[in-house]
Motif scaffolding. Structure first.
Motif, PDB file in Angstrom:
ATOM      1  N   LEU A 225       0.840  -1.201   0.000  1.00 51.57           N
ATOM      2  CA  LEU A 225       0.000   0.000   0.000  1.00 51.57           C
ATOM      3  C   LEU A 225       0.875   1.252   0.000  1.00 51.57           C
ATOM      4  O   LEU A 225       0.779   2.097  -0.891  1.00 51.57           O
ATOM      5  CB  LEU A 225      -0.921   0.025   1.224  1.00 51.57           C
ATOM      6  N   ASN A 226       1.716   1.377   1.007  1.00 53.57           N
ATOM      7  CA  ASN A 226       2.603   2.529   1.129  1.00 53.57           C
ATOM      8  C   ASN A 226       3.865   2.312   0.296  1.00 53.57           C
ATOM      9  O   ASN A 226       4.502   1.261   0.388  1.00 53.57           O
ATOM     10  CB  ASN A 226       2.989   2.736   2.597  1.00 53.57           C
ATOM     11  N   VAL A 227       4.202   3.290  -0.499  1.00 49.81           N
ATOM     12  CA  VAL A 227       5.419   3.223  -1.309  1.00 49.81           C
ATOM     13  C   VAL A 227       6.316   4.383  -0.904  1.00 49.81           C
ATOM     14  O   VAL A 227       5.981   5.547  -1.125  1.00 49.81           O
ATOM     15  CB  VAL A 227       5.112   3.297  -2.812  1.00 49.81           C
ATOM     16  N   LEU A 228       7.448   4.069  -0.275  1.00 51.96           N
ATOM     17  CA  LEU A 228       8.408   5.077   0.149  1.00 51.96           C
ATOM     18  C   LEU A 228       9.419   5.274  -0.971  1.00 51.96           C
ATOM     19  O   LEU A 228      10.037   4.290  -1.429  1.00 51.96           O
ATOM     20  CB  LEU A 228       9.106   4.644   1.429  1.00 51.96           C
ATOM     21  N   LEU A 229       9.588   6.504  -1.418  1.00 48.76           N
ATOM     22  CA  LEU A 229      10.478   6.805  -2.535  1.00 48.76           C
ATOM     23  C   LEU A 229      10.995   8.231  -2.393  1.00 48.76           C
ATOM     24  O   LEU A 229      10.453   9.008  -1.604  1.00 48.76           O
ATOM     25  CB  LEU A 229       9.756   6.611  -3.866  1.00 48.76           C
ATOM     26  N   PRO A 230      12.047   8.584  -3.139  1.00 48.93           N
ATOM     27  CA  PRO A 230      12.578   9.945  -3.030  1.00 48.93           C
ATOM     28  C   PRO A 230      11.499  10.996  -3.268  1.00 48.93           C
ATOM     29  O   PRO A 230      10.721  10.901  -4.226  1.00 48.93           O
ATOM     30  CB  PRO A 230      13.645   9.980  -4.133  1.00 48.93           C
ATOM     31  N   GLN A 231      11.460  11.990  -2.402  1.00 41.18           N
ATOM     32  CA  GLN A 231      10.371  12.963  -2.460  1.00 41.18           C
ATOM     33  C   GLN A 231      10.396  13.800  -3.735  1.00 41.18           C
ATOM     34  O   GLN A 231       9.373  14.346  -4.154  1.00 41.18           O
ATOM     35  CB  GLN A 231      10.403  13.864  -1.228  1.00 41.18           C
ATOM     36  N   ALA A 232      11.557  13.878  -4.385  1.00 38.21           N
ATOM     37  CA  ALA A 232      11.646  14.665  -5.617  1.00 38.21           C
ATOM     38  C   ALA A 232      10.929  14.007  -6.793  1.00 38.21           C
ATOM     39  O   ALA A 232      10.610  14.679  -7.778  1.00 38.21           O
ATOM     40  CB  ALA A 232      13.113  14.893  -5.977  1.00 38.21           C
ATOM     41  N   ALA A 233      10.641  12.713  -6.689  1.00 31.09           N
ATOM     42  CA  ALA A 233      10.027  11.972  -7.799  1.00 31.09           C
ATOM     43  C   ALA A 233       8.514  12.172  -7.808  1.00 31.09           C
ATOM     44  O   ALA A 233       7.723  11.247  -7.587  1.00 31.09           O
ATOM     45  CB  ALA A 233      10.390  10.498  -7.699  1.00 31.09           C
ATOM     46  N   GLN A 234       8.086  13.382  -8.084  1.00 27.15           N
ATOM     47  CA  GLN A 234       6.662  13.732  -8.022  1.00 27.15           C
ATOM     48  C   GLN A 234       5.839  13.021  -9.091  1.00 27.15           C
ATOM     49  O   GLN A 234       4.692  12.631  -8.851  1.00 27.15           O
ATOM     50  CB  GLN A 234       6.503  15.247  -8.163  1.00 27.15           C
ATOM     51  N   GLY A 235       6.404  12.849 -10.272  1.00 28.92           N
ATOM     52  CA  GLY A 235       5.663  12.184 -11.338  1.00 28.92           C
ATOM     53  C   GLY A 235       5.334  10.744 -11.004  1.00 28.92           C
ATOM     54  O   GLY A 235       4.214  10.271 -11.257  1.00 28.92           O
ATOM     55  N   LEU A 236       6.289  10.026 -10.446  1.00 26.40           N
ATOM     56  CA  LEU A 236       6.031   8.649 -10.032  1.00 26.40           C
ATOM     57  C   LEU A 236       4.995   8.606  -8.917  1.00 26.40           C
ATOM     58  O   LEU A 236       4.145   7.706  -8.878  1.00 26.40           O
ATOM     59  CB  LEU A 236       7.331   7.976  -9.573  1.00 26.40           C
ATOM     60  N   GLN A 237       5.058   9.572  -8.012  1.00 26.03           N
ATOM     61  CA  GLN A 237       4.071   9.605  -6.932  1.00 26.03           C
ATOM     62  C   GLN A 237       2.661   9.763  -7.492  1.00 26.03           C
ATOM     63  O   GLN A 237       1.714   9.119  -7.017  1.00 26.03           O
ATOM     64  CB  GLN A 237       4.404  10.732  -5.957  1.00 26.03           C
ATOM     65  N   GLU A 238       2.508  10.589  -8.517  1.00 29.05           N
ATOM     66  CA  GLU A 238       1.190  10.758  -9.141  1.00 29.05           C
ATOM     67  C   GLU A 238       0.713   9.462  -9.780  1.00 29.05           C
ATOM     68  O   GLU A 238      -0.461   9.086  -9.652  1.00 29.05           O
ATOM     69  CB  GLU A 238       1.260  11.872 -10.190  1.00 29.05           C
ATOM     70  N   GLN A 239       1.603   8.764 -10.462  1.00 33.27           N
ATOM     71  CA  GLN A 239       1.230   7.492 -11.086  1.00 33.27           C
ATOM     72  C   GLN A 239       0.854   6.448 -10.034  1.00 33.27           C
ATOM     73  O   GLN A 239      -0.103   5.683 -10.207  1.00 33.27           O
ATOM     74  CB  GLN A 239       2.376   6.963 -11.947  1.00 33.27           C
ATOM     75  N   LEU A 240       1.599   6.419  -8.947  1.00 37.75           N
ATOM     76  CA  LEU A 240       1.304   5.460  -7.872  1.00 37.75           C
ATOM     77  C   LEU A 240      -0.053   5.757  -7.236  1.00 37.75           C
ATOM     78  O   LEU A 240      -0.848   4.842  -6.981  1.00 37.75           O
ATOM     79  CB  LEU A 240       2.407   5.518  -6.813  1.00 37.75           C
ATOM     80  N   ARG A 241      -0.314   7.024  -7.008  1.00 42.24           N
ATOM     81  CA  ARG A 241      -1.596   7.428  -6.415  1.00 42.24           C
ATOM     82  C   ARG A 241      -2.756   6.988  -7.306  1.00 42.24           C
ATOM     83  O   ARG A 241      -3.789   6.508  -6.824  1.00 42.24           O
ATOM     84  CB  ARG A 241      -1.595   8.933  -6.190  1.00 42.24           C
ATOM     85  N   ALA A 242      -2.587   7.116  -8.604  1.00 49.06           N
ATOM     86  CA  ALA A 242      -3.635   6.730  -9.549  1.00 49.06           C
ATOM     87  C   ALA A 242      -3.887   5.227  -9.543  1.00 49.06           C
ATOM     88  O   ALA A 242      -4.981   4.777  -9.898  1.00 49.06           O
ATOM     89  CB  ALA A 242      -3.257   7.183 -10.955  1.00 49.06           C
ATOM     90  N   ARG A 243      -2.898   4.449  -9.093  1.00 44.50           N
ATOM     91  CA  ARG A 243      -3.054   2.985  -9.020  1.00 44.50           C
ATOM     92  C   ARG A 243      -3.548   2.527  -7.652  1.00 44.50           C
ATOM     93  O   ARG A 243      -3.629   1.337  -7.400  1.00 44.50           O
ATOM     94  CB  ARG A 243      -1.721   2.298  -9.327  1.00 44.50           C
ATOM     95  N   GLY A 244      -3.825   3.459  -6.760  1.00 44.51           N
ATOM     96  CA  GLY A 244      -4.340   3.087  -5.452  1.00 44.51           C
ATOM     97  C   GLY A 244      -3.300   2.926  -4.377  1.00 44.51           C
ATOM     98  O   GLY A 244      -3.621   2.521  -3.251  1.00 44.51           O
ATOM     99  N   PHE A 245      -2.046   3.251  -4.681  1.00 46.21           N
ATOM    100  CA  PHE A 245      -0.994   3.204  -3.669  1.00 46.21           C
ATOM    101  C   PHE A 245      -0.955   4.520  -2.893  1.00 46.21           C
ATOM    102  O   PHE A 245      -1.523   5.530  -3.318  1.00 46.21           O
ATOM    103  CB  PHE A 245       0.375   2.971  -4.329  1.00 46.21           C
ATOM    104  N   ASN A 246      -0.262   4.492  -1.764  1.00 44.71           N
ATOM    105  CA  ASN A 246      -0.055   5.691  -0.952  1.00 44.71           C
ATOM    106  C   ASN A 246       1.424   6.057  -1.004  1.00 44.71           C
ATOM    107  O   ASN A 246       2.220   5.575  -0.193  1.00 44.71           O
ATOM    108  CB  ASN A 246      -0.484   5.443   0.498  1.00 44.71           C
ATOM    109  N   PRO A 247       1.833   6.890  -1.961  1.00 42.64           N
ATOM    110  CA  PRO A 247       3.245   7.255  -2.043  1.00 42.64           C
ATOM    111  C   PRO A 247       3.651   8.204  -0.924  1.00 42.64           C
ATOM    112  O   PRO A 247       2.908   9.121  -0.568  1.00 42.64           O
ATOM    113  CB  PRO A 247       3.350   7.937  -3.413  1.00 42.64           C
ATOM    114  N   ILE A 248       4.832   7.964  -0.360  1.00 46.73           N
ATOM    115  CA  ILE A 248       5.360   8.796   0.720  1.00 46.73           C
ATOM    116  C   ILE A 248       6.758   9.243   0.321  1.00 46.73           C
ATOM    117  O   ILE A 248       7.674   8.429   0.190  1.00 46.73           O
ATOM    118  CB  ILE A 248       5.416   8.019   2.050  1.00 46.73           C
ATOM    119  N   GLY A 249       6.922  10.536   0.119  1.00 46.83           N
ATOM    120  CA  GLY A 249       8.220  11.069  -0.261  1.00 46.83           C
ATOM    121  C   GLY A 249       9.184  11.107   0.910  1.00 46.83           C
ATOM    122  O   GLY A 249       8.818  11.487   2.026  1.00 46.83           O
TER     123      GLY A 249
END
Length: 271
Positions: A225-249
């Motif tokens: 569910l939660n995906v921890l990734l570099p906070q600068a990767a905003q585009g990936l965070q948007e894609q993850l959010r669209a798939r139902g994940f909770n990205p955390i920068g």
């Protein structure tokens, strides 16, 4: 596409960057003349460790050894599946002592099925588990012969993937596992044949752009569910959010000076 998801508690091994520095260069990110801030590296690392615990994960730690500044990158220390531990044998002399240090930790903590490898492999840097399959990187560090060694030891199918971009010298810099059936990756990091394999296996995978890959955005950790990734990767965070994940920068910019981020700092203990 939004999917209902749930986090699965994980057991993790981490190593504090008490001796962190960039005194040599074994990847394009490492510039020995560039100043490093060990106190900041430790603070950023502690924030990542505390975040894992807040999310319900168990974090074990290994004592860092003087003279091994890259020992903080615990993912490289071994590969653990079904309680079996495949040790790491490093390519570069600067890191060779890390392999025995991590293997000793496992032996001292009750792991009985432990293998010191015959061939070069750099742990979860190049071995990523997706469900009951292992994706295995080669091209810069891990010897392709180690892939057969891992398959025989773990008794799981191993799929070889060849890396071609020096800035993505480990598989975990070019591909992240999101769930038992999903990944995100940077196609240009792989040979055409490996790209074709990934398209066949994961036709709905998230693709990282050149910019997101350059930000180390794929060096990520997911609990389903939660995906921890570099906070600068905003585009990936948007894609993850669209798939139902909770990205955390997460901010690990100091450790990135040595070519590491979230996943590099995190070894999963699949007991």
């Amino acid at each position: 596409m939004s999917t209902s998801r749930a986090a699965t508690p994980r057991k993790l091994l981490m190593c504090p960057p008490s001796h962190f520095d960039v005194t040599y260069s074994i990847n394009p990110w490492m510039v020995p003349g560039k100043p490093t801030d060990r106190a900041l590296a430790l603070l950023q690392w502690e924030q990542l460790r505390d975040l894992f615990r807040t999310l319900g994960h168990t974090v074990e730690t290994i004592e860092p050894l003087p003279g091994l500044p890259d020992m903080v990158f615990a993912a490289n220390g071994a590969t653990v599946v079904d309680g079996k531990v495949l040790g790491a044998r490093f390519l570069h002399a600067e890191r060779t002592a890390e392999g025995p240090a991590y293997l000793q930790w496992f032996e001292q903590h009750g792991y009985r099925e432990v293998l010191w490898p015959e061939h070069i492999n750099e742990g979860e840097g190049d071995y990523l588990t997706v469900g009951r399959r292992i994706l295995a990187g080669t091209g810069f560090r891990t010897d392709p012969r180690s892939h057969a060694e891992a398959q025989e030891f773990f008794g799981l199918p191993v799929t070889s993937l060849t890396l071609v971009n020096p800035r993505h010298y480990h598989l975990d810099t070019a591909l992240a596992v999101l769930s038992d059936t999903e990944i995100m990756y940077y196609p240009a990091a792989f040979t055409p044949g490996s790209q074709a394999v990934l398209r066949e296996m994961f036709p709905d995978a998230i693709h990282a752009s050149d910019e997101e890959a350059a930000l180390f955005g794929l060096n990520a950790f997911s609990d389903g569910l939660n995906v921890l990734l570099p906070q600068a990767a905003q585009g990936l965070q948007e894609q993850l959010r669209a798939r139902g994940f909770n990205p955390i920068g997460v901010d690990l910019t100091e450790l990135l000076k040595a070519g590491g981020s979230v996943k590099c700092c995190t070894l999963e203990l699949r007991d």
